[in-house]
Motif scaffolding. Structure first.
Motif, PDB file in Angstrom:
ATOM      1  N   ALA A 188       0.841  -1.260   0.088  1.00  0.00           N
ATOM      2  CA  ALA A 188       0.051   0.092   0.036  1.00  0.00           C
ATOM      3  C   ALA A 188       0.864   1.243   0.057  1.00  0.00           C
ATOM      4  N   ASP A 189       1.316   1.623   0.967  1.00  0.00           N
ATOM      5  CA  ASP A 189       2.177   2.878   1.342  1.00  0.00           C
ATOM      6  C   ASP A 189       3.763   2.799   0.601  1.00  0.00           C
ATOM      7  N   HIS A 221       7.124   6.423   7.367  1.00  0.00           N
ATOM      8  CA  HIS A 221       5.927   5.652   7.514  1.00  0.00           C
ATOM      9  C   HIS A 221       5.460   5.178   9.008  1.00  0.00           C
ATOM     10  N   ASP A 267       5.940   4.505   1.165  1.00  0.00           N
ATOM     11  CA  ASP A 267       7.068   4.808   2.361  1.00  0.00           C
ATOM     12  C   ASP A 267       7.236   3.679   3.152  1.00  0.00           C
ATOM     13  N   ALA A 313       2.138   6.114  10.315  1.00  0.00           N
ATOM     14  CA  ALA A 313       0.958   6.362  10.281  1.00  0.00           C
ATOM     15  C   ALA A 313       0.142   5.663  11.650  1.00  0.00           C
ATOM     16  N   TRP A 328      -2.860  -7.024   2.405  1.00  0.00           N
ATOM     17  CA  TRP A 328      -1.645  -6.262   2.184  1.00  0.00           C
ATOM     18  C   TRP A 328      -0.337  -6.649   1.665  1.00  0.00           C
TER      19      TRP A 328
END
Lengths: 140, 140, 140
Positions: free
Chosen positions: A56-57, C81, A59, C83, A116
């Protein structure tokens, strides 16, 4: 009746970093209509890895790379094997800290990856390389 | 028609370091005339590892050992489990950072290892030990 | 005649730490009377791992956790990252340093684990989570 099948993939790395190839594996599964079984991936190199990680991200992939770069410093005075440059031995060590093969169950025509999870080829050399992968399926 | 087979190996470690046993695995494959399939290796210990690494320059293996020795220091004050000595807990951690089992596809009677890949038993204890390995093949 | 079978497990983590589930796997093997073959375990997450480790002294598991906590510090300024909190990226890195799948040969109705080997689910997040695992068996 169980059957098996074998396939080869060649993927390119472009320096360090994670390259997702889940779709290439899924394409082979779909073409052969594999339904249930065990899918094995083997990377034929000692300075690159296979990794299942978050898709997903981006980062997450940047931070993974940053962490491994700090953990295994290029040009560390500890290293004797420097024939191919400062990133040579770190690439071997990063490979040892991860894996070059993995097996994933298949169910109802799909890899049982989590929501994920993506499958990545992780290049550990600073230059790009062609990387060879063998795939094996046993099942129905 | 697919078939399977099972085998056991006992290998000796001589303190820390990488011991190649690719030939012992290939010998079992040749004896049984396995042609295509999946070969799995499982090491039955918690203070030694399996590793696929470069089998050319021995300096790679020396540097791998040096890096892991620095990463997981013997006698680190962090460790409570020291029953068997300063190298006891580092051996468990080095094992956790690597693997104790792996599966490699077989094609045309050969493991699909890359040109520079060898299969190693990595001893993490400072003394030698007899190490037990189970092998499984499924295929034709 | 070889056969295969597939199963799913859901296990709970309670924050960080190692949760043994060897018995849950063995229970599935016994229920199906699997005798000889290959058992594969796949964890469908990117912030938890599978680990085979010593199942005797609990201090081994405490020291493994302490070492990984120091190796991959929570809230490290290196990470972008963040989050889901300070433990988010460390969980991904700890997963990358270990594995999410493994295959173990089965012989005479038993996993060929060594005397001290147990199979663990390693939670890397500080909060508890439900974790999903797929199991595959091929053999007789």
């Amino acid at each position: 009746m169980l059957r098996q099948s074998f396939h080869e993939l060649t993927l390119a790395t472009h320096g360090r970093g994670l390259n997702e190839f889940t779709r290439e594996v899924e394409k082979w599964i779909a073409q052969n209509r594999f339904n249930e079984g065990l899918l094995t991936i083997h990377l034929q190199h000692t300075s690159a890895s296979l990794l299942i990680q978050e898709n997903a991200d981006p980062d997450v992939r940047r931070d993974l790379e940053a962490f491994f770069k700090r953990l295994v410093p290029d040009g560390d005075a500890l290293f004797i094997h420097t024939a191919e440059g400062d990133d040579d031995m770190p690439a071997h060590i990063r490979t040892a800290l991860t894996v070059v093969n993995m097996s994933i169950p298949l169910r109802a025509g799909r890899l049982t990856l989590g929501t994920w999870q993506g499958i990545y080829l992780w290049g550990h050399r600073t230059h790009g390389h062609a990387r060879h992968i063998t795939l094996h399926f046993v099942g129905e």
